[in-house]
Design a protein around this motif. Structure first.
Motif, PDB file in Angstrom:
ATOM      1  N   ASN A 254      19.277  87.642  71.306  1.00 27.06           N
ATOM      2  CA  ASN A 254      18.354  86.826  70.518  1.00 27.06           C
ATOM      3  C   ASN A 254      17.340  87.629  69.717  1.00 27.06           C
ATOM      4  OD1 ASN A 254      19.607  84.568  71.449  1.00 27.06           O
ATOM      5  ND2 ASN A 254      17.832  83.667  72.432  1.00 27.06           N
ATOM      6  N   ASN A 255      17.047  88.860  70.129  1.00 23.25           N
ATOM      7  CA  ASN A 255      15.978  89.627  69.489  1.00 23.25           C
ATOM      8  C   ASN A 255      16.457  90.542  68.374  1.00 23.25           C
ATOM      9  OD1 ASN A 255      14.420  88.387  71.378  1.00 23.25           O
ATOM     10  ND2 ASN A 255      13.735  90.239  72.410  1.00 23.25           N
ATOM     11  N   ARG A 309      13.369  90.794  59.902  1.00 21.65           N
ATOM     12  CA  ARG A 309      13.963  89.782  59.027  1.00 21.65           C
ATOM     13  C   ARG A 309      12.940  89.424  57.947  1.00 21.65           C
ATOM     14  NH1 ARG A 309      18.584  86.552  61.275  1.00 21.65           N
ATOM     15  NH2 ARG A 309      18.160  85.195  59.492  1.00 21.65           N
ATOM     16  N   PRO A 310      13.366  89.242  56.693  1.00 24.43           N
ATOM     17  CA  PRO A 310      12.412  88.965  55.604  1.00 24.43           C
ATOM     18  C   PRO A 310      11.512  87.777  55.890  1.00 24.43           C
ATOM     19  CG  PRO A 310      14.596  89.437  54.723  1.00 24.43           C
ATOM     20  CD  PRO A 310      14.758  89.363  56.210  1.00 24.43           C
ATOM     21  N   GLU A 311      12.057  86.701  56.471  1.00 23.80           N
ATOM     22  CA  GLU A 311      11.245  85.511  56.693  1.00 23.80           C
ATOM     23  C   GLU A 311      10.259  85.678  57.841  1.00 23.80           C
ATOM     24  OE1 GLU A 311      15.161  84.710  58.927  1.00 23.80           O
ATOM     25  OE2 GLU A 311      14.430  85.827  57.202  1.00 23.80           O
ATOM     26  N   VAL A 312      10.471  86.699  58.693  1.00 20.56           N
ATOM     27  CA  VAL A 312       9.570  86.939  59.826  1.00 20.56           C
ATOM     28  C   VAL A 312       8.466  87.916  59.442  1.00 20.56           C
ATOM     29  CG1 VAL A 312       9.424  87.820  62.201  1.00 20.56           C
ATOM     30  CG2 VAL A 312      11.388  86.426  61.497  1.00 20.56           C
ATOM     31  N   GLN A 313       8.759  88.841  58.530  1.00 20.13           N
ATOM     32  CA  GLN A 313       7.805  89.896  58.203  1.00 20.13           C
ATOM     33  C   GLN A 313       6.486  89.360  57.661  1.00 20.13           C
ATOM     34  OE1 GLN A 313      10.515  92.850  56.022  1.00 20.13           O
ATOM     35  NE2 GLN A 313       9.178  94.165  57.194  1.00 20.13           N
ATOM     36  N   ARG A 318       0.565  92.928  59.992  1.00 24.50           N
ATOM     37  CA  ARG A 318      -0.377  93.888  60.570  1.00 24.50           C
ATOM     38  C   ARG A 318       0.262  94.756  61.653  1.00 24.50           C
ATOM     39  NH1 ARG A 318      -5.461  92.976  58.847  1.00 24.50           N
ATOM     40  NH2 ARG A 318      -5.897  90.971  57.874  1.00 24.50           N
ATOM     41  N   VAL A 319       1.532  94.496  61.972  1.00 28.50           N
ATOM     42  CA  VAL A 319       2.215  95.304  62.986  1.00 28.50           C
ATOM     43  C   VAL A 319       2.727  96.581  62.328  1.00 28.50           C
ATOM     44  CG1 VAL A 319       4.131  95.407  64.605  1.00 28.50           C
ATOM     45  CG2 VAL A 319       2.871  93.266  64.303  1.00 28.50           C
ATOM     46  N   PRO A 320       2.288  97.760  62.779  1.00 31.48           N
ATOM     47  CA  PRO A 320       2.774  99.002  62.167  1.00 31.48           C
ATOM     48  C   PRO A 320       4.187  99.331  62.633  1.00 31.48           C
ATOM     49  CG  PRO A 320       1.239  99.501  63.949  1.00 31.48           C
ATOM     50  CD  PRO A 320       1.253  98.005  63.819  1.00 31.48           C
ATOM     51  N   PHE A 321       5.072  99.629  61.692  1.00 29.93           N
ATOM     52  CA  PHE A 321       6.441 100.013  61.999  1.00 29.93           C
ATOM     53  C   PHE A 321       6.595 101.515  61.776  1.00 29.93           C
ATOM     54  CE2 PHE A 321       7.322  95.559  60.332  1.00 29.93           C
ATOM     55  CZ  PHE A 321       7.361  95.007  61.606  1.00 29.93           C
ATOM     56  N   VAL A 322       7.276 102.166  62.705  1.00 27.92           N
ATOM     57  CA  VAL A 322       7.600 103.582  62.558  1.00 27.92           C
ATOM     58  C   VAL A 322       9.101 103.717  62.721  1.00 27.92           C
ATOM     59  CG1 VAL A 322       7.250 105.913  63.447  1.00 27.92           C
ATOM     60  CG2 VAL A 322       5.361 104.276  63.503  1.00 27.92           C
ATOM     61  N   SER A 323       9.775 104.101  61.663  1.00 24.94           N
ATOM     62  CA  SER A 323      11.237 104.195  61.719  1.00 24.94           C
ATOM     63  C   SER A 323      11.741 105.037  60.568  1.00 24.94           C
ATOM     64  CB  SER A 323      11.855 102.796  61.646  1.00 24.94           C
ATOM     65  OG  SER A 323      13.260 102.868  61.479  1.00 24.94           O
ATOM     66  N   ASN A 327      13.970 102.215  54.961  1.00 24.20           N
ATOM     67  CA  ASN A 327      14.348 102.147  53.545  1.00 24.20           C
ATOM     68  C   ASN A 327      15.736 101.547  53.354  1.00 24.20           C
ATOM     69  OD1 ASN A 327      15.663 104.344  54.687  1.00 24.20           O
ATOM     70  ND2 ASN A 327      15.637 105.526  52.794  1.00 24.20           N
ATOM     71  N   VAL A 328      16.381 101.165  54.457  1.00 27.14           N
ATOM     72  CA  VAL A 328      17.642 100.417  54.393  1.00 27.14           C
ATOM     73  C   VAL A 328      17.301  98.953  54.629  1.00 27.14           C
ATOM     74  CG1 VAL A 328      19.966 100.154  55.313  1.00 27.14           C
ATOM     75  CG2 VAL A 328      18.884 102.412  55.303  1.00 27.14           C
ATOM     76  N   ASN A 329      17.780  98.091  53.769  1.00 33.65           N
ATOM     77  CA  ASN A 329      17.425  96.672  53.865  1.00 33.65           C
ATOM     78  C   ASN A 329      18.670  95.802  54.004  1.00 33.65           C
ATOM     79  OD1 ASN A 329      14.477  96.872  53.471  1.00 33.65           O
ATOM     80  ND2 ASN A 329      15.061  97.677  51.471  1.00 33.65           N
ATOM     81  N   PRO A 330      19.244  95.761  55.201  1.00 35.04           N
ATOM     82  CA  PRO A 330      20.427  94.907  55.393  1.00 35.04           C
ATOM     83  C   PRO A 330      20.063  93.432  55.316  1.00 35.04           C
ATOM     84  CG  PRO A 330      19.650  95.737  57.501  1.00 35.04           C
ATOM     85  CD  PRO A 330      18.822  96.415  56.451  1.00 35.04           C
ATOM     86  N   THR A 331      20.963  92.649  54.771  1.00 38.95           N
ATOM     87  CA  THR A 331      20.747  91.207  54.678  1.00 38.95           C
ATOM     88  C   THR A 331      21.207  90.539  55.966  1.00 38.95           C
ATOM     89  OG1 THR A 331      21.171  91.321  52.305  1.00 38.95           O
ATOM     90  CG2 THR A 331      21.268  89.145  53.339  1.00 38.95           C
ATOM     91  N   PRO A 332      20.374  89.712  56.588  1.00 39.05           N
ATOM     92  CA  PRO A 332      20.834  88.990  57.785  1.00 39.05           C
ATOM     93  C   PRO A 332      22.051  88.132  57.440  1.00 39.05           C
ATOM     94  CG  PRO A 332      18.450  88.819  57.573  1.00 39.05           C
ATOM     95  CD  PRO A 332      18.953  89.421  56.301  1.00 39.05           C
ATOM     96  N   PRO A 333      22.921  87.854  58.410  1.00 43.44           N
ATOM     97  CA  PRO A 333      24.128  87.068  58.126  1.00 43.44           C
ATOM     98  C   PRO A 333      23.782  85.665  57.649  1.00 43.44           C
ATOM     99  CG  PRO A 333      23.783  87.293  60.495  1.00 43.44           C
ATOM    100  CD  PRO A 333      22.815  88.216  59.840  1.00 43.44           C
ATOM    101  N   THR A 334      24.663  85.126  56.839  1.00 40.59           N
ATOM    102  CA  THR A 334      24.517  83.745  56.363  1.00 40.59           C
ATOM    103  C   THR A 334      25.363  82.836  57.234  1.00 40.59           C
ATOM    104  OG1 THR A 334      24.194  84.516  54.092  1.00 40.59           O
ATOM    105  CG2 THR A 334      24.813  82.200  54.399  1.00 40.59           C
ATOM    106  N   PRO A 335      24.745  81.903  57.984  1.00 38.81           N
ATOM    107  CA  PRO A 335      25.535  81.014  58.846  1.00 38.81           C
ATOM    108  C   PRO A 335      26.139  79.867  58.045  1.00 38.81           C
ATOM    109  CG  PRO A 335      23.199  80.561  59.133  1.00 38.81           C
ATOM    110  CD  PRO A 335      23.293  81.706  58.161  1.00 38.81           C
TER     111      PRO A 335
END
Length: 793
Positions: A254-255, A309-313, A318-323, A327-335
């Protein structure tokens, strides 16, 4: 040796893909104890890295019977010994008897056989995925996607490195579950951590994805997500929760959203001993932004945390991401739901109920749902970056495998070329040397007589295309202490100047990415001002005092973090340098944008104390500010402004929004504006009466209407000055006077009020509406463009 199992013709064809465990004593019985080499990376994946043509199962068996030699080989680099050779697939990435269950007297290898069955089905799906690469998309029915997710989870869980520690009673990470582990072992008659690990491996294998998710849903319904997390982190897991490991599977499913990454043309993914389920990235200091599964030189299956996910960001800004992979932006699957209106959504499942969702997803109706995945084609730097994540995580006792020696050499050289990898890449020095020697030997027979082996190699493998030599040498000199500087700023500025002229590098790309984040936040907070955008108004000084340097970075590094840039915050020299260069790069870019420089200068009262020291006194715009204010003072009666507000708005544009300056008028405006915004920003977060408390606070596109009557202007300034006298410590509005200095003091007050109103309109709009509604009714007062004139706004 072939397992004794009856297969349909279709199953027999599919079995060629998967491969099975190799029994080393030739015994055909699955019941008797025997030595069996059992892979933790499936053979069907290793065959994708095979040296030479891939043979069918029949061809492999025929050759084995004829020669007694395993006909499948891969390149294998043993990191511990530094040796590179070609080894049989049947002898790598496995451990003898790791899945044998000595408690199962009827079939000691039952677990391995069930793993092989799961692999067979997964191999079929992954084969179809390879066939779909040219299409750019890949569609899976729900059951196939669930099987693939289950396969990935079990491939990570089954790794031999987890078997002895996953349920180890005295392991520090199992402190919260110790009571549960002990009670479960007692109830099941289990005597070791490996046995309980095997017990739940069998549970995962015997249960379908739907069954496991239903077991987890029962736990979620009973205890809630928060309660279950609390059990893991703070409390003890109740001893009677037999299916608690189902919740681990549930969070994994789920995550994360599933994505497919394809290597760039001419590049390949490499395979390491821990490349199945390796986690990467931090969100707010917590691990697991990505889970990496390399399934071939062409394809990596990546589970990406749903916070990306774009809709969650939008909710986690304010959450710092370190990764290394942001710079890779995969598109979530379309159901594509088989039921529901127009087949696009589930119409009768309760999204707030884990049980309801699990019930729908396990139903026949849910099984007909499909998911369309857009295959993410990586660039060459992105492919090398993903390989670098794998390489930086290899252990001294680990290993790695690759398909093409030429591609591996290029990847290893690129990894070694980055100063950040200076220590980790030492493990690859023997590999680079052996690959280089091998390549030179190969090309010697092919090269023209007039051409050297090195020249032939450089036609395809040129490490210098992946790194800028001047920048690399400078960074190495800094890291080793050979090159010393008077101040940290002087050092960062030189690196910045070199980077401006350098080839694109990973070091520079990471900096540019974070600069862009902070720059966009500042620019979006200001009105659009195209005039002067991108013009270099004043260059940064190449050297400043040590005190100024320290104050600059102490102020700017936290400031950029608040603006959304991910700063390393590390204690190493390279991490420290990267943060400082990021600051200098941002300041250089901001200095060419009047809007961004204004936003930065008003971000804190400290800013106008620190930032002017970066420029030579008397910037080109300083002279313009001095001349304009003098002219306005001399001709104020004939200036043509309809109101004091209009004049203050224009003065603010000329004195505060023209890029870097060092004059006292601009700095005093910035200082007062920042102080007002800080004060009102904190105060206006408090509760407001209805209807204002339920109105939106943010209105980012709001623009002041600067033309208003003198009556409205006087009322607005007098009310704002009265509010500021009450809430801003030490504030006393200037009354003005006949001298230029007295007039400037009054103008600065009113310029700052204009700046404050602009900020309030964008970020505390409900508070501003509440304030303006206190003005006398019927004045037809309007403060912002594209809004109807009312008694308030």
């Amino acid at each position: 040796m072939t397992r004794r199992r009856r297969n349909t013709p279709k199953q027999q064809a599919r079995t060629e893909l998967a491969g099975e465990a190799q029994k080393t004593d030739g015994s055909p019985s699955s019941c008797a104890p025997m030595t069996q080499y059992q892979h933790f990376i499936p053979r069907f994946i290793l065959r994708r890295f095979q040296v030479g043509p891939v043979k069918s199962k029949a061809e492999r068996q025929k050759e084995f019977r004829r020669t007694g030699v395993d006909p499948e080989y891969v390149h294998y680099y043993d990191i511990a010994t530094g040796s590179l050779d070609i080894r049989p697939i049947g002898k790598v990435y496995g451990v003898p008897n790791v899945y044998q269950d000595v408690r199962n007297t009827s079939n000691i290898n039952e677990v391995e056989e069930k793993l092989a069955d799961l692999e067979r089905h997964a191999a079929s799906i992954i084969m179809d995925l390879h066939k779909a690469l040219s299409q750019g998309t890949f569609t899976l029915k729900r059951r196939s996607l669930e099987l693939l997710r289950k396969f990935l989870f079990i491939m990570h869980y089954r790794n031999v490195s987890y078997s002895g520690t996953y349920f180890q009673v005295d392991h520090p990470e199992n402190a919260g579950g110790r009571q549960w582990i002990e009670s479960f072992m007692k109830a099941k008659g289990i005597h070791s951590a490996v046995e309980i690990w095997l017990h739940f491996l069998k549970y995962y294998l015997d249960s379908s994805h739907s069954d496991i998710m239903r077991d987890a849903a029962e736990l979620v319904e009973k205890y809630g997500e928060v309660g279950l997390q609390k059990m893991i982190v703070e409390s003890h897991i109740p001893p009677d929760l037999e299916h608690f490991p189902a919740y681990t599977y549930h969070t994994h499913a789920n995550n994360y959203f599933f994505s497919i990454w394809e290597a760039a043309e001419g590049e390949e993914f490499i395979l390491t001993h821990n490349a199945f389920g390796l986690w990467e990235g931090l969100a707010g200091g917590h691990p697991d932004l990505h889970r990496i599964f390399i399934v071939s030189p062409r394809i990596a299956l990546i589970l990406r945390n749903i916070v990306l996910r774009p809709e969650v960001q939008a909710y986690v800004k304010r959450v710092p991401f370190v990764s290394s992979l942001l710079n890779v932006n995969p598109t979530p699957p379309t159901p594509i739901y088989a039921s529901g209106k127009d087949g696009t959504h589930i119409g009768h499942a309760d999204w707030n109920s884990a049980t309801s969702l699990a019930r729908y997803r396990s139903s026949q109706e849910g099984g007909n749902d499909s998911f369309v995945f857009k295959i993410t084609k990586l660039s060459r730097p992105q492919t090398l970056e993903l390989n670098s994540v794998l390489l930086v995580n290899v252990r001294k006792t680990g290993s790695l495998t690759f398909l093409s020696r030429r591609s591996m050499l290029r990847t290893a050289r690129a990894f070694r070329s980055l100063p950040a990898n200076i220590h980790a890449s030492e493990l690859l020095i023997p590999l680079i040397a052996q690959l280089t020697d091998t390549m030179k030997t190969e090309v010697s027979a092919l090269r023209p007589l007039s051409q050297s082996p090195a020249a032939v190699l450089d036609q395809d493998v040129d490490a210098l295309t992946l790194v800028d030599v001047v920048l690399y040498v400078l960074l190495m000199q800094i890291c080793t202490g050979i090159r010393q500087f008077e101040t940290a700023y002087d050092r960062a500025h030189l690196v910045f100047r070199i980077m401006e002229k350098a080839k694109p590098t990973s070091f520079a790309d990471e900096i540019s990415r974070e600069v862009e984040k902070a720059f966009k936040v500042c620019k979006d907070s200001e009105d659009e001002m195209p005039v002067g955008e991108g013009v270099s108004f004043a260059p940064l000084l190449s050297s400043i005092s040590n005190e100024s340097s320290s104050q600059l970075f102490q102020f700017m590094i936290p400031c950029m973090s608040r603006l959304g840039a991910v700063m390393s915050g590390g204690e190493g020299i390279l991490e420290e340098l990267q943060d400082e260069v990021t600051v200098v790069c941002f300041l250089a870019r901001a200095s060419s944008s009047p809007a961004v420089w204004h936003a930065l200068s008003c971000i804190s009262p400290q800013a106008p104390e620190i930032l002017p020291r970066l420029f030579k006194k008397g910037t080109p715009m300083d002279g313009a500010v001095v001349n304009f204010t003098r002219f306005m003072h001399e001709h104020v009666s004939s200036s043509g402004f309809s109101s004091g507000f209009y004049m203050a708005y224009s003065l603010r544009g000329m004195c505060g929004m023209v890029g870097p300056t060092t004059n006292p008028v601009s700095q005093n405006y910035y200082r007062l504006t920042a102080s007002i915004i800080q004060c009102l920003g904190r105060m206006t977060l408090g509760s407001l009466p209805e209807p204002y408390s339920s109105q939106p606070r943010e209105r980012p596109k709001a623009q002041l209407l600067y033309k208003m009557s003198e009556e409205h202007s006087e009322l607005l300034f007098s009310n704002m000055k009265m509010i500021l006298r009450k809430v801003l410590p030490g504030y006393e509005p200037s009354l003005g006077g006949s001298t230029l200095g007295q007039t400037l003091e009054k103008w600065i007050d009113e310029m700052a009020i204009v700046g404050c109103l602009s900020w309030l309109g964008k970020h505390r709009r409900n508070f501003l509406d509440y304030t303006l509604d206190g003005f006398p009714q019927g004045m037809n007062f309007k403060l912002f463009e594209d809004e109807e004139a009312t008694g308030s706004t």
